[in-house]
Design a protein around this motif. Structure first.
Motif, short mmCIF file in Angstrom:
data_model
loop_
_atom_site.label_atom_id
_atom_site.label_comp_id
_atom_site.label_asym_id
_atom_site.label_seq_id
_atom_site.Cartn_x
_atom_site.Cartn_y
_atom_site.Cartn_z
N ALA A 36 0.83 -1.21 0.00
CA ALA A 36 0.00 0.00 0.00
C ALA A 36 0.87 1.25 0.00
O ALA A 36 0.57 2.23 -0.70
N LEU A 37 1.95 1.24 0.78
CA LEU A 37 2.85 2.39 0.84
C LEU A 37 3.53 2.64 -0.51
O LEU A 37 3.54 3.75 -1.02
N PHE A 38 4.08 1.57 -1.11
CA PHE A 38 4.80 1.72 -2.37
C PHE A 38 3.87 2.16 -3.49
O PHE A 38 4.20 3.06 -4.28
N ILE A 39 2.72 1.51 -3.58
CA ILE A 39 1.78 1.86 -4.65
C ILE A 39 1.26 3.27 -4.45
O ILE A 39 1.16 4.07 -5.40
N GLY A 40 0.92 3.61 -3.20
CA GLY A 40 0.43 4.96 -2.90
C GLY A 40 1.46 6.01 -3.23
O GLY A 40 1.13 7.08 -3.78
N MET A 41 2.72 5.75 -2.90
CA MET A 41 3.81 6.69 -3.21
C MET A 41 3.90 6.92 -4.71
O MET A 41 3.99 8.06 -5.19
N ALA A 42 3.84 5.84 -5.49
CA ALA A 42 3.95 5.95 -6.94
C ALA A 42 2.78 6.71 -7.54
O ALA A 42 2.96 7.59 -8.40
N LEU A 43 1.57 6.41 -7.08
CA LEU A 43 0.38 7.06 -7.63
C LEU A 43 0.30 8.53 -7.22
O LEU A 43 -0.01 9.39 -8.04
N ASP A 44 0.60 8.82 -5.95
CA ASP A 44 0.51 10.20 -5.46
C ASP A 44 1.52 11.11 -6.16
O ASP A 44 1.23 12.28 -6.43
N GLU A 45 2.72 10.58 -6.42
CA GLU A 45 3.79 11.40 -6.98
C GLU A 45 3.95 11.23 -8.49
O GLU A 45 4.81 11.87 -9.11
N GLY A 46 3.11 10.37 -9.08
CA GLY A 46 3.20 10.15 -10.52
C GLY A 46 4.50 9.52 -10.96
O GLY A 46 5.04 9.84 -12.02
N LEU A 47 5.03 8.60 -10.16
CA LEU A 47 6.32 8.00 -10.47
C LEU A 47 6.19 6.95 -11.57
O LEU A 47 5.18 6.26 -11.68
N THR A 48 7.22 6.83 -12.37
CA THR A 48 7.28 5.73 -13.32
C THR A 48 7.71 4.47 -12.58
O THR A 48 8.15 4.52 -11.42
N VAL A 49 7.63 3.34 -13.28
CA VAL A 49 8.08 2.08 -12.68
C VAL A 49 9.56 2.18 -12.32
O VAL A 49 9.98 1.76 -11.23
N ARG A 50 10.35 2.77 -13.21
CA ARG A 50 11.79 2.93 -12.95
C ARG A 50 12.04 3.84 -11.75
O ARG A 50 12.88 3.55 -10.89
N GLU A 51 11.31 4.93 -11.65
CA GLU A 51 11.50 5.88 -10.55
C GLU A 51 11.13 5.26 -9.21
O GLU A 51 11.80 5.49 -8.20
N LEU A 52 10.06 4.46 -9.20
CA LEU A 52 9.70 3.79 -7.95
C LEU A 52 10.79 2.79 -7.56
O LEU A 52 11.18 2.70 -6.39
N ALA A 53 11.30 2.06 -8.54
CA ALA A 53 12.36 1.10 -8.27
C ALA A 53 13.59 1.79 -7.68
O ALA A 53 14.20 1.32 -6.72
N GLN A 54 13.96 2.95 -8.24
CA GLN A 54 15.11 3.69 -7.73
C GLN A 54 14.86 4.22 -6.33
O GLN A 54 15.74 4.21 -5.47
N ARG A 55 13.64 4.72 -6.10
CA ARG A 55 13.29 5.25 -4.78
C ARG A 55 13.36 4.17 -3.70
O ARG A 55 13.91 4.38 -2.62
N VAL A 56 12.81 3.01 -4.03
CA VAL A 56 12.81 1.90 -3.07
C VAL A 56 14.20 1.30 -2.95
O VAL A 56 14.63 0.90 -1.87
N GLY A 57 14.94 1.27 -4.07
CA GLY A 57 16.21 0.57 -4.10
C GLY A 57 17.26 1.10 -3.16
O GLY A 57 18.09 0.34 -2.66
N ILE A 58 17.26 2.39 -2.88
CA ILE A 58 18.33 2.95 -2.05
C ILE A 58 18.09 2.74 -0.56
O ILE A 58 19.02 2.84 0.25
N SER A 59 16.85 2.44 -0.18
CA SER A 59 16.54 2.38 1.26
C SER A 59 15.51 1.30 1.62
O SER A 59 14.91 1.38 2.68
N ILE A 60 15.34 0.31 0.74
CA ILE A 60 14.27 -0.70 0.85
C ILE A 60 12.93 -0.07 1.24
O ILE A 60 12.14 -0.64 2.01
#
Length: 430
Positions: free
Chosen positions: A335-359
């Protein structure tokens, strides 16, 4: 007494950032050595952390081709660290889905005695489908069933720990009496999932009651944490949302007859420290450049219950996949990851990078003062009782936090400058 922060270190390999083993700031050849783990624990102890925390994984991660996701057993690591530390708490994960209560109760009670009262158990209801195959299961129980088993599991473990009264050991040389049998009790548990007679083979904890940690943020996860946990680890990115979560946890704890402040709410942060803001930003970019989208998508797929994400274009907006999540998937992290992507309009790559640096936890990129400022803001606003610190790289990321950020917090009166207690429970009760 002035309220001070509680800090726990999340120690994972050479850091939580994806593929950070490629960074010159790490030495991956050391990751499975006692020397590496001892250095981390001793560094965190020098920083007056409440606890050293080791998570667990019961399956080989799908990211292993690109990322150093091999994992040692937490209880074994912590048992070794008991001999090379003296004050810091030692908290490990053990799953309620693929263990039995008697074994877990015995392991952590043993660790508690060997460490003179510094053990803590992180309660996890495993939500990874591939782990089921390693334990002879055809499938993973759904979310509700996992927590129903987990609730009973915790109750059995606590009953086993309570089965020995504090003065059960007599040790009278003259009479030859070692233990007073009237003070060692069977628990005679007959439940839905477990039938356990007891008692445990290990005497009562030196700290009275071994502290519990928990990280579920779904409604049933909050209920379990509020009922039994002493520490709740949580993923939060927004101050108001974090404050709301903390307030809800305190209210829920009070509904179980506990002191509303009995649960220490510790949001996760990944500090990336630079002498200047530019230095910190450059370090974050350097670490981010090592991230493999393939590996991070594998991590996300595992969090999403195995849902295939490879069918999506990396540079398209992340889709709303909430309705596609399987029943056995976790609730709060997806819910957190999906909500973050939808709220901020992130691409799949951008979400992966956001999550990748800090799990998925909140990165704090800045100078020692700016990071201390953010921690103070959340702490004084009631959004956190402290933090679980997840360094992007180890050991350097931890060393820099202890050497540069910790003194700022201590100078402001926000963090202890020395331990006043010797057990984990005493640290948490400060």
């Amino acid at each position: 007494m002035t309220r001070t922060m509680h800090l726990a270190l999340f120690a994972q390999g050479v850091g939580v950032s994806q593929s950070v083993w490629r960074s010159p700031r790490t030495d991956p050849a050391m990751v499975d050595t006692l020397k590496h783990w001892a250095h981390l624990a001793q560094t965190a102890e020098r920083g007056c952390f409440d606890a050293f925390f080791v998570a667990d994984q019961l399956n080989l991660a799908p990211t292993i081709a690109k990322d150093a996701t091999d994992r040692l057993d937490p209880v074994v690591i912590l048992s070794a660290l008991a001999a090379v530390t003296s004050r810091i708490g030692l908290v490990g994960t053990s799953s309620t889905t693929y263990n039995d209560p008697y074994t877990v109760a015995r392991q952590f009670a043993s660790l508690d005695h060997l460490s003179n009262g510094r053990a803590g158990w992180n309660v996890v209801t495993t939500a990874i489908a591939t782990a089921a195959a390693n334990y002879g299961s055809a499938g993973l129980p759904d979310h509700t069933a996992r927590y129903e088993r987990g609730e009973e599991f915790v109750d059995v473990v606590r009953a086993l720990w309570e089965a020995w009264e504090a003065d059960a050991i007599v040790g009278d040389v003259k009479t030859g009496e070692w233990a007073d049998l009237s003070k060692i009790h069977s628990i005679e548990h007959e439940g839905t999932h477990f039938q356990v007679k007891g008692p445990l083979t290990v005497p009562r904890s030196p700290q009275g009651r071994i502290p519990l940690a928990q990280a579920g943020s779904s409604p049933v996860g909050v209920r379990l944490g509020a009922r039994v946990a002493d520490m709740v680890f949580t993923t939060q990115h927004d101050l108001d949302a974090a404050r709301g979560f903390a307030e809800a946890m305190r209210t829920e704890a009070a509904s179980f007859g506990r002191d509303s402040n009995a649960v220490r709410v510790l949001p996760g942060i990944t500090p990336i420290v630079g002498r200047t803001e530019q230095d910190a930003s450059e370090l974050a970019r350097e670490l981010g450049s090592l991230i493999s989208e393939e590996s991070t998508l594998g991590f996300l797929q595992q969090s999403f219950g195995g849902l295939d994400l490879t069918k999506y274009d990396l540079d398209e907006k992340f889709p709303d996949i909430r309705a596609e999540l399987p029943d056995h998937a976790g609730v709060s992290r997806p819910a957190l990851f999906i909500g973050m992507a939808l709220d901020e309009g992130l691409t799949v790559r951008e979400l992966a990078q956001r999550v990748g640096i800090s799990i998925g936890h909140r990165p704090l990129v800045g100078t020692p003062d700016s990071i201390a400022d953010e921690m103070e803001l959340w702490f004084t606003a009631g959004a956190a009782d402290g933090f679980i610190v997840l360094p992007a790289d180890l050991p350097v990321g931890l060393e820099e936090f202890v050497e540069l950020v910790v003194p700022r917090l201590q100078d402001r009166g926000l963090l202890r400058t020395s331990y006043t207690g010797s057990t984990l429970r005493e640290h948490l009760d400060e």
